[in-house]
Design a protein around this motif. Sequence first.
Motif, PDB file in Angstrom:
ATOM      1  N   SER A 159      -3.410  -0.427   9.110  1.00  0.00           N
ATOM      2  CA  SER A 159      -3.975  -0.128   7.791  1.00  0.00           C
ATOM      3  C   SER A 159      -4.705   1.210   7.799  1.00  0.00           C
ATOM      4  CB  SER A 159      -4.924  -1.246   7.348  1.00  0.00           C
ATOM      5  OG  SER A 159      -6.002  -1.389   8.260  1.00  0.00           O
ATOM      6  N   ARG A 160      -5.351   1.524   8.925  1.00  0.00           N
ATOM      7  CA  ARG A 160      -6.032   2.826   9.021  1.00  0.00           C
ATOM      8  C   ARG A 160      -5.027   3.967   8.903  1.00  0.00           C
ATOM      9  NH1 ARG A 160      -8.972   1.588  12.943  1.00  0.00           N
ATOM     10  NH2 ARG A 160      -7.521   2.166  14.613  1.00  0.00           N
ATOM     11  N   HIS A 202       0.845  -1.193   0.000  1.00  0.00           N
ATOM     12  CA  HIS A 202       0.000   0.000   0.000  1.00  0.00           C
ATOM     13  C   HIS A 202       0.888   1.253   0.000  1.00  0.00           C
ATOM     14  CE1 HIS A 202      -2.819   3.083   1.416  1.00  0.00           C
ATOM     15  NE2 HIS A 202      -3.780   2.279   0.960  1.00  0.00           N
ATOM     16  N   PRO A 203       0.545   2.263  -0.826  1.00  0.00           N
ATOM     17  CA  PRO A 203       1.376   3.484  -0.900  1.00  0.00           C
ATOM     18  C   PRO A 203       1.596   4.141   0.461  1.00  0.00           C
ATOM     19  CG  PRO A 203      -0.243   3.477  -2.664  1.00  0.00           C
ATOM     20  CD  PRO A 203      -0.581   2.314  -1.778  1.00  0.00           C
ATOM     21  N   VAL A 214       4.245   2.116   2.268  1.00  0.00           N
ATOM     22  CA  VAL A 214       5.548   2.373   1.636  1.00  0.00           C
ATOM     23  C   VAL A 214       6.073   3.741   2.072  1.00  0.00           C
ATOM     24  CG1 VAL A 214       6.718   2.733  -0.559  1.00  0.00           C
ATOM     25  CG2 VAL A 214       5.038   0.889  -0.325  1.00  0.00           C
ATOM     26  N   LEU A 215       5.187   4.746   2.074  1.00  0.00           N
ATOM     27  CA  LEU A 215       5.579   6.100   2.488  1.00  0.00           C
ATOM     28  C   LEU A 215       6.102   6.094   3.921  1.00  0.00           C
ATOM     29  CD1 LEU A 215       5.476   9.213   1.813  1.00  0.00           C
ATOM     30  CD2 LEU A 215       3.218   9.201   2.894  1.00  0.00           C
ATOM     31  N   LEU A 216       5.417   5.377   4.797  1.00  0.00           N
ATOM     32  CA  LEU A 216       5.786   5.370   6.209  1.00  0.00           C
ATOM     33  C   LEU A 216       7.024   4.522   6.479  1.00  0.00           C
ATOM     34  CD1 LEU A 216       2.186   4.972   7.657  1.00  0.00           C
ATOM     35  CD2 LEU A 216       3.602   7.017   7.825  1.00  0.00           C
ATOM     36  N   SER A 217       7.114   3.369   5.836  1.00  0.00           N
ATOM     37  CA  SER A 217       8.198   2.436   6.156  1.00  0.00           C
ATOM     38  C   SER A 217       9.504   2.770   5.442  1.00  0.00           C
ATOM     39  CB  SER A 217       7.774   1.000   5.820  1.00  0.00           C
ATOM     40  OG  SER A 217       7.452   0.886   4.437  1.00  0.00           O
ATOM     41  N   ASP A 218       9.417   3.345   4.248  1.00  0.00           N
ATOM     42  CA  ASP A 218      10.637   3.646   3.494  1.00  0.00           C
ATOM     43  C   ASP A 218      11.252   4.981   3.877  1.00  0.00           C
ATOM     44  OD1 ASP A 218      10.247   1.292   2.255  1.00  0.00           O
ATOM     45  OD2 ASP A 218       9.801   2.102   0.264  1.00  0.00           O
ATOM     46  N   ALA A 227      -2.459   8.293   5.987  1.00  0.00           N
ATOM     47  CA  ALA A 227      -1.226   8.959   5.554  1.00  0.00           C
ATOM     48  C   ALA A 227      -1.192   9.120   4.038  1.00  0.00           C
ATOM     49  CB  ALA A 227      -0.014   8.166   6.033  1.00  0.00           C
ATOM     50  N   ASP A 228      -1.629   8.087   3.320  1.00  0.00           N
ATOM     51  CA  ASP A 228      -1.637   8.163   1.859  1.00  0.00           C
ATOM     52  C   ASP A 228      -2.604   9.239   1.374  1.00  0.00           C
ATOM     53  OD1 ASP A 228      -1.121   7.279  -0.862  1.00  0.00           O
ATOM     54  OD2 ASP A 228      -3.130   6.415  -0.802  1.00  0.00           O
ATOM     55  N   ALA A 229      -3.790   9.306   1.987  1.00  0.00           N
ATOM     56  CA  ALA A 229      -4.768  10.321   1.582  1.00  0.00           C
ATOM     57  C   ALA A 229      -4.244  11.723   1.868  1.00  0.00           C
ATOM     58  CB  ALA A 229      -6.089  10.088   2.316  1.00  0.00           C
TER      59      ALA A 229
END
Length: 418
Positions: free
Chosen positions: A146-147, A35-36, A39-43, A152-154
């Motif tokens: 997941s929430r 999930h984007p 990915v944004l949070l973990s990378d 974060a993606d939104a």
Amino acid sequence: MIDDRRSATWLDAELTRREDAESRMSAALLDLERHPGHVLLSDGTPTGTTGRRWAVAREALSGLWRDFAAYRSIVRAARAVRERRGRPGERELAELHRLLVEPSVEIARTAVALPERGLTGAPERVEVIALDGLAERMERAFAEVSRLAVEADAAHTAFLGELVPVLERLTEARRRAAALGIGPGDAETTTLADLDDRAAALHRLAATDPLARDAGTPAVELAALATGTRELADRLDRLVAQRDRWDADVHAARRALAELGRLRAEAEDALARAAELVAGPLPELPADERAALRAALDRVERASGWPVRAAGLTGLQVALAAAADGLRTAHRLAAGLLERRDELRGRFSAFAARAARLGRAEDPEVLELDERLRRLLWTTPCDLVAATQALAAYRRHLAPAAGQPGMSRTASEEVDAP
């Protein structure tokens, strides 16, 4: 009464259900990793509000993966027990029941303090949970992580949606600045560098702390960045427009400079005539700025760089307009003195005619004022102040007649009229 959960049929169905659940869990966890938002949070390296929330969610995610490994291990152990024999015996059924139904998953070990465990107590307290409880625990952790990933993606997408148009305008501004030959010494270069730095900071913030957008501060900074970018773009647009009409504007400046000569000549003529025909203080003729303005025009044409050239030409245009206004004002004031003399002559003629209509034209006082006004208004130079005062006296001298018995209302109004 026989417990159905110990029968081979029920345990086979339960094992199949657990294997299906494991497969769905594995797919959901892989979807979460891809999930984007995840990915944004973990990378990256989340900061601020996002960083604080991710630190909690990351612990939950680590626990989720550990729980999933334990879940899968129990299910695979149960499958191994089931495949020992085609028809499971009591031993296999008991083992399957222990694995699939009873608390069989160790989730925590806690050291027991010496006073609490006593002489024969266990040194550790082992916490175990059944697969149902483990699955519920994993569901809660998955929902939490997941929430946050979706949120974060939104927020990141919305953040970029607001920032990207500004970045595009900045890119266009850089292109225009380059086309205009704007260099390191120009103010536009400094402004552009500042806007780039602020845009880069917001871009980093969008990646590291997208949830900060809801706090309001990034929105304020983004609005300020958009305003600054728009102002710079407008400034560059004006420079482009000035560049495109440069020859016409320079030609117009030359015409305006030549026009100053004509305006000065007209003002000088008007002032000379006023000095000849009118007594008293005269308006001053502005200093002759043509030489300085001509030198300024030469400097503008020799200047390099469109910001410098445009600023110089704009200043020159303002100075030319101010010089022309000063000369027009001097001309208007000088002409106004002559117009005032003509106005006083006209008013005197009107008062003389009224005096005749009122039968006062041959009064000694009227004759004396009449002679004085003719001398003042038709003698060169004309004393406008004295003429104005004498005309006021003329009017006051006629005024008492308006109150005499038998004077018509019309005659009285004629005296009071200017």
